[in-house]
Write a protein that holds these residues in place. Sequence first.
Motif, short mmCIF file in Angstrom:
data_model
loop_
_atom_site.label_atom_id
_atom_site.label_comp_id
_atom_site.label_asym_id
_atom_site.label_seq_id
_atom_site.Cartn_x
_atom_site.Cartn_y
_atom_site.Cartn_z
N THR A 74 0.73 -1.28 0.00
CA THR A 74 -0.04 -0.05 0.00
C THR A 74 0.67 1.24 -0.04
OG1 THR A 74 -0.07 -0.27 2.35
CG2 THR A 74 -2.10 -1.33 0.96
N PHE A 96 -2.53 -5.76 4.66
CA PHE A 96 -2.45 -4.40 5.11
C PHE A 96 -3.04 -4.55 6.62
CE2 PHE A 96 -6.96 -5.61 3.84
CZ PHE A 96 -7.91 -5.01 4.70
N HIS A 103 -6.30 0.25 0.44
CA HIS A 103 -5.52 -0.76 -0.74
C HIS A 103 -6.67 -0.70 -2.08
CE1 HIS A 103 -8.48 -3.24 1.88
NE2 HIS A 103 -8.99 -3.59 0.57
#
Length: 399
Positions: A74, A96, A103
């Motif tokens: 990310t 994430f 994302h």
Amino acid sequence: MKAVSRRFGSQFSKPSPGISSIKSLYPISDHHYGADNPRYASSLATKGVGHLVRKGTGGRSSVSGIISAVFGATGFLGRYLVQQLAKMGSQVLVPFRGSEDSHRHLKLMGDLGQIVPMKYNPRDENSIKAVMAKANVVINLIGREYETRNYSFEEVNHFMAEQLAVIAKEHGGIMRFIQVSCLGASQSSPSRMLRAKAAAEEAIMRELPEATIMRPAVMIGTEDRILNTWAHFVKKYSFLPLIGDGSTKIQPAYVVDVASAIIAALKDDGTSMGKLYELGGAEVFTVHQLAEIMYDTIREWPRYVNVPFPVAKAIAMPREIFLNKVPFPLPTPSMFNLDLISALTQDTVVSPNALTFNDLGIVPHKLKGYPIEFLISYRKGGPQYGSTVSEKVSPDFDN
């Protein structure tokens, strides 16, 4: 209909142990969709040998054979790397730890179901194992150039990378491990971040001698944290502080070239395994020269204030002193970051005998032109406005 029923009934009666739980809900034919059919068979090479990428037409709707867990996807480099992985038909697992929005820009880069966001906790070993469970490639992009109350330089840049290497080794099915470090990483560096990156490289090579280490220089691109930071500062305060008189040499690289280098390492026949690459751009600049290019692109009059290193460190020091002593988070450092100031006390260029972009078949872009075109958004009045070179008059000019 009866023929179809007999056909599918006979296929459903042969479950595969590896996916029995899935087949109990969604029956799938091994004969038509499994490894028995050469069209869908993986051509992944065994560890340490040959090409990872499956031969074929390529493209987002093809199957490259790569299932890549990209930690740090990310971030800045992550979006460019995910795009190139997805473009050649790879499945990308995107771990994430932030919000569900962190994302979402990545999901559009691949075919349906090829970009797989996975919530994880970098301090939870089991959640990391869950991300790696189906992967055959691990790429670590995790890194940060400043500390927070929750994460130190050593934890983010060293211990997390070492933990990924240990888990990848235990996994047994990880064919390629690529660690993205930093150009200038050294145990003798004045920068804590660069020392932590060097320690991470040693730990990874100790666990996985066949890992590939990439050391990109400071990266330039639309979301970068150098030219954007400078341009923001100039638009706000009408001058740019030159730390240490701007004489430090750097070799900035275009972020797309760095992503391409990682893809090239994945596509090779294993020659990049166990090697370290220093990814510097096509040209070496002093900080002052790079600032001149920035000013020229945004069409502003160059105005500088020279800030000696001791003064710059004094300005940045209060944040480091109070970071863990106040009950609230402190602002993110931008222009005056103590660790980056320390790093600027030394030149950061590619070593004479290092492996570079050229060894991966990549010709790095020159900085002027497309790589910094995003800076035109900072021009006063719009892209076609602002001071031009012909309008600049020497201060010594006498009317």
